[in-house]
Design a protein around this motif. Structure first.
Motif, short mmCIF file in Angstrom:
data_model
loop_
_atom_site.label_atom_id
_atom_site.label_comp_id
_atom_site.label_asym_id
_atom_site.label_seq_id
_atom_site.Cartn_x
_atom_site.Cartn_y
_atom_site.Cartn_z
N MET A 105 0.93 -1.19 0.16
CA MET A 105 -0.05 0.11 0.02
C MET A 105 0.72 1.33 0.01
N LEU A 106 2.08 1.01 -0.22
CA LEU A 106 3.15 2.14 -0.26
C LEU A 106 3.72 2.37 -1.69
N GLY A 107 4.31 3.49 -1.97
CA GLY A 107 5.00 3.69 -3.28
C GLY A 107 6.07 4.54 -3.11
N ILE A 108 6.86 4.53 -4.13
CA ILE A 108 8.08 5.60 -4.10
C ILE A 108 8.23 5.73 -5.70
N SER A 109 9.01 6.91 -5.83
CA SER A 109 9.24 7.50 -7.15
C SER A 109 10.76 7.73 -7.18
N SER A 110 11.07 7.47 -8.64
CA SER A 110 12.51 7.96 -8.96
C SER A 110 12.79 9.65 -8.89
N ARG A 111 14.01 9.78 -8.77
CA ARG A 111 14.60 11.14 -9.08
C ARG A 111 14.96 11.35 -10.46
N GLY A 112 16.29 11.90 -10.67
CA GLY A 112 16.85 11.85 -11.74
C GLY A 112 16.63 13.20 -12.61
N TYR A 113 16.03 14.20 -11.96
CA TYR A 113 15.54 14.95 -13.12
C TYR A 113 16.63 15.61 -13.74
N GLY A 114 16.53 15.74 -15.11
CA GLY A 114 17.36 16.57 -15.85
C GLY A 114 18.58 15.42 -16.69
N THR A 115 18.14 14.54 -16.24
CA THR A 115 19.21 13.24 -16.61
C THR A 115 18.34 12.19 -17.48
N ASN A 116 18.99 10.90 -17.89
CA ASN A 116 18.21 10.26 -18.54
C ASN A 116 17.67 8.98 -17.64
N GLY A 117 17.69 9.30 -16.34
CA GLY A 117 17.11 8.40 -15.44
C GLY A 117 18.21 8.13 -14.26
N VAL A 118 17.71 6.90 -13.64
CA VAL A 118 18.65 6.46 -12.47
C VAL A 118 18.75 4.89 -12.64
N ARG A 133 17.45 0.81 -15.96
CA ARG A 133 17.33 2.23 -15.79
C ARG A 133 15.96 2.67 -15.43
N ILE A 134 15.74 3.68 -14.52
CA ILE A 134 14.19 4.17 -14.55
C ILE A 134 14.24 5.73 -14.70
N PRO A 135 13.23 6.02 -15.89
CA PRO A 135 13.27 7.17 -16.13
C PRO A 135 13.04 8.33 -15.03
N PRO A 136 13.29 9.51 -15.06
CA PRO A 136 13.02 10.51 -13.89
C PRO A 136 11.52 10.63 -13.39
N SER A 137 11.43 10.77 -12.45
CA SER A 137 9.96 11.09 -11.87
C SER A 137 9.12 10.11 -12.19
N THR A 138 9.56 8.80 -11.96
CA THR A 138 8.46 7.51 -12.44
C THR A 138 8.21 7.11 -11.10
N SER A 139 6.77 6.63 -11.04
CA SER A 139 6.44 5.90 -9.77
C SER A 139 6.73 4.50 -10.01
N VAL A 140 7.33 3.76 -8.97
CA VAL A 140 7.74 2.21 -9.00
C VAL A 140 7.17 1.38 -8.01
N LYS A 141 6.75 0.03 -8.07
CA LYS A 141 6.37 -0.67 -7.19
C LYS A 141 7.36 -0.69 -5.97
N LEU A 142 7.16 -0.54 -4.82
CA LEU A 142 8.01 -0.67 -3.48
C LEU A 142 7.93 -2.13 -3.10
N LEU A 143 9.17 -2.78 -3.00
CA LEU A 143 8.96 -4.31 -2.74
C LEU A 143 9.68 -4.40 -1.13
N GLY A 144 10.46 -3.46 -0.89
CA GLY A 144 11.28 -3.78 0.48
C GLY A 144 12.24 -2.59 0.68
#
Length: 175
Positions: A105-118, A133-144
């Protein structure tokens, strides 16, 4: 006669133990024990769509007492993990205190603004292999989590996201 009964009991006992070990039944008992608690230090946000909010419990299971609720999009600090449950504190909303919530029930996003991702890593270590790689400002599923690292899944790829590449706020860019 008693000697034969004792031998039979011993043979039966070893046979039962052998069956338990060889069929994996003994492992199920070990797996059923509660998982060891892992220390964490990350931020995440509530993705639950329940209008009453996400239940905060006194322990890491649905059978523990409900202490309160946290509304969708509120930010929480995760301080520990135990299986699919995480201990949270420093909630931005109405709930004050510490409690346990269901991790999916929790989420997290990536940073990496101004780049091609993290980068996404195989282990909680930047020296480990990069798995994507995860694009900047992208929501991802938090597993642990482990320490300041977040275990996430993005487009079917599971890996670890470094602390400087995480955004635990739902409504801001964390820039």
């Amino acid at each position: 006669m008693n000697n034969q009964a004792a031998k039979l009991a011993i043979v039966l006992s070893f046979s039962c133990i052998s069956v338990l070990v060889n069929t994996g039944i003994a492992n199920h008992h070990v797996l059923a024990q509660s998982p060891q608690q892992q220390k964490c230090d990350i931020f995440a946000y509530v993705v639950s769509k329940d209008p009453q909010g996400l239940n905060v419990r006194s322990g890491a299971s649905p059978t523990h007492k409900i202490l309160g609720q946290i509304a969708a999009n509120e930010t929480v600090k995760i301080t520990a993990a135990s299986g699919k449950w995480v201990q949270v504190t420093d909630v931005t909303g109405d709930f004050k205190g510490t409690g346990w919530v269901y991790l999916p029930m929790l989420g997290i996003s990536s940073r990496g603004y101004g780049t091609n991702g993290v980068n996404l890593y195989t282990n909680a270590d930047q020296q480990s292999q990069k798995v994507g790689r995860i694009p900047p400002s992208t929501s991802v599923k938090l597993l642990g989590c482990q320490g300041e690292w977040a275990q996430v899944e993005y487009q079917g790829i599971k890996g670890w996201l470094a602390s400087e590449d995480q955004c635990g706020a739902a409504l801001t860019s964390c820039s």
